[in-house]
Motif scaffolding. Structure first.
Motif, PDB file in Angstrom:
ATOM      1  N   ARG A   9       0.832  -1.212   0.000  1.00  0.00           N
ATOM      2  CA  ARG A   9       0.000   0.000   0.000  1.00  0.00           C
ATOM      3  C   ARG A   9       0.865   1.260   0.000  1.00  0.00           C
ATOM      4  NH1 ARG A   9      -3.220  -2.959   3.871  1.00  0.00           N
ATOM      5  NH2 ARG A   9      -5.172  -3.560   2.901  1.00  0.00           N
ATOM      6  N   THR A  17      -4.636  -2.138 -14.612  1.00  0.00           N
ATOM      7  CA  THR A  17      -5.381  -2.989 -13.673  1.00  0.00           C
ATOM      8  C   THR A  17      -4.705  -4.335 -13.437  1.00  0.00           C
ATOM      9  OG1 THR A  17      -6.706  -3.865 -15.493  1.00  0.00           O
ATOM     10  CG2 THR A  17      -7.627  -1.987 -14.275  1.00  0.00           C
ATOM     11  N   SER A 182      -6.264  -0.890  -9.094  1.00  0.00           N
ATOM     12  CA  SER A 182      -6.426   0.091 -10.154  1.00  0.00           C
ATOM     13  C   SER A 182      -5.605   1.323  -9.772  1.00  0.00           C
ATOM     14  CB  SER A 182      -7.885   0.480 -10.360  1.00  0.00           C
ATOM     15  OG  SER A 182      -8.377   1.195  -9.238  1.00  0.00           O
ATOM     16  N   GLU A 184      -6.616   4.298  -9.795  1.00  0.00           N
ATOM     17  CA  GLU A 184      -7.464   5.206  -9.034  1.00  0.00           C
ATOM     18  C   GLU A 184      -7.639   4.779  -7.581  1.00  0.00           C
ATOM     19  OE1 GLU A 184      -8.836   3.544 -11.900  1.00  0.00           O
ATOM     20  OE2 GLU A 184      -7.891   5.089 -13.136  1.00  0.00           O
ATOM     21  N   ASN A 185      -7.877   3.473  -7.364  1.00  0.00           N
ATOM     22  CA  ASN A 185      -8.230   2.978  -6.031  1.00  0.00           C
ATOM     23  C   ASN A 185      -7.113   2.245  -5.310  1.00  0.00           C
ATOM     24  OD1 ASN A 185     -10.916   3.926  -6.357  1.00  0.00           O
ATOM     25  ND2 ASN A 185     -11.390   2.117  -7.581  1.00  0.00           N
ATOM     26  N   GLU A 188      -6.587  -3.610  -3.350  1.00  0.00           N
ATOM     27  CA  GLU A 188      -7.495  -4.194  -2.370  1.00  0.00           C
ATOM     28  C   GLU A 188      -7.083  -5.644  -2.166  1.00  0.00           C
ATOM     29  OE1 GLU A 188     -12.209  -5.254  -1.613  1.00  0.00           O
ATOM     30  OE2 GLU A 188     -11.683  -3.955  -3.301  1.00  0.00           O
TER      31      GLU A 188
END
Length: 190
Positions: A9, A17, A182, A184-185, A188
């Motif tokens: 992270r 992706t 992604s 953007e995110n 996860e």
């Protein structure tokens, strides 16, 4: 493994992706202290299993495999992507398609270093489509040795490799399992 997930992270970079760059700590510049923690976790996960060798593929898996081998007290054998003059005699060979490089390699291991009685733990940095792991499993089986399991640093669980290998009855322990990613995110985890 929360420590690895947190590091991904913090320092991982998502491209599109399906590409996760972890070269600042895992597979270009290596954080050896993180590798020690990963090796200890793999040792815990495979506690009670008899392991006589660790097998990986050049180049990115070697660092992790070496530290893990120190935790297990066994040697590391790595599959080479090219035959060199200093590999004499018979070899085991298998074809592997590299997700990162988009090419097919003939990987080789000298028969001198992978023996029928060996109990092998396969270590690699990534598991995506499963080609590298399939090739390494093939080498172990060709040698008449036993695949105890696989220890993976980062598994892209949204790609088919992990399921395919597990469906073959091979135990796979991944230290970080990516559910999705992604730009953007971010990432996860499962």
């Amino acid at each position: 493994m929360k420590l690895l997930e947190d590091r991904i992270r913090k320092d991982g970079k998502v491209k599109g992706t399906d590409v996760l760059k972890v070269d600042s700590f895992l597979n270009h510049q290596m954080d050896v202290e993180l590798f020690v923690q990963m090796g200890q976790e793999l040792k815990r996960l495979y506690q009670g299993e008899e392991i006589t060798k660790i097998l990986t593929i050049e180049a990115s898996g070697i660092g992790i495999a070496c530290i893990a081998a120190q935790c297990f007290g066994v040697p590391v054998v790595f599959a080479k992507k090219t035959k060199t003059r200093n590999i004499a005699g018979d070899v085991y060979t298998s074809k592997v398609e590299s997700f990162t490089h988009g090419k097919v390699y003939d990987i080789i291991v000298s028969k001198e270093f992978l023996l029928p009685g060996d109990k092998v733990l396969i270590i690699d940095d990534f598991l995506a489509n499963g080609s590298a792991l399939m090739g390494l499993i093939s080498l172990v089986r060709d040698a008449g040795a036993t695949v105890v399991g696989a220890g993976i640093a980062v598994e892209k669980a949204f790609q088919p490799g992990g399921k395919m290998i597990r469906d073959m009855g091979v135990r796979v322990e991944s230290l970080a399992r990516v559910k999705s990613m992604s730009e953007e995110n971010g990432v996860e985890f499962c």
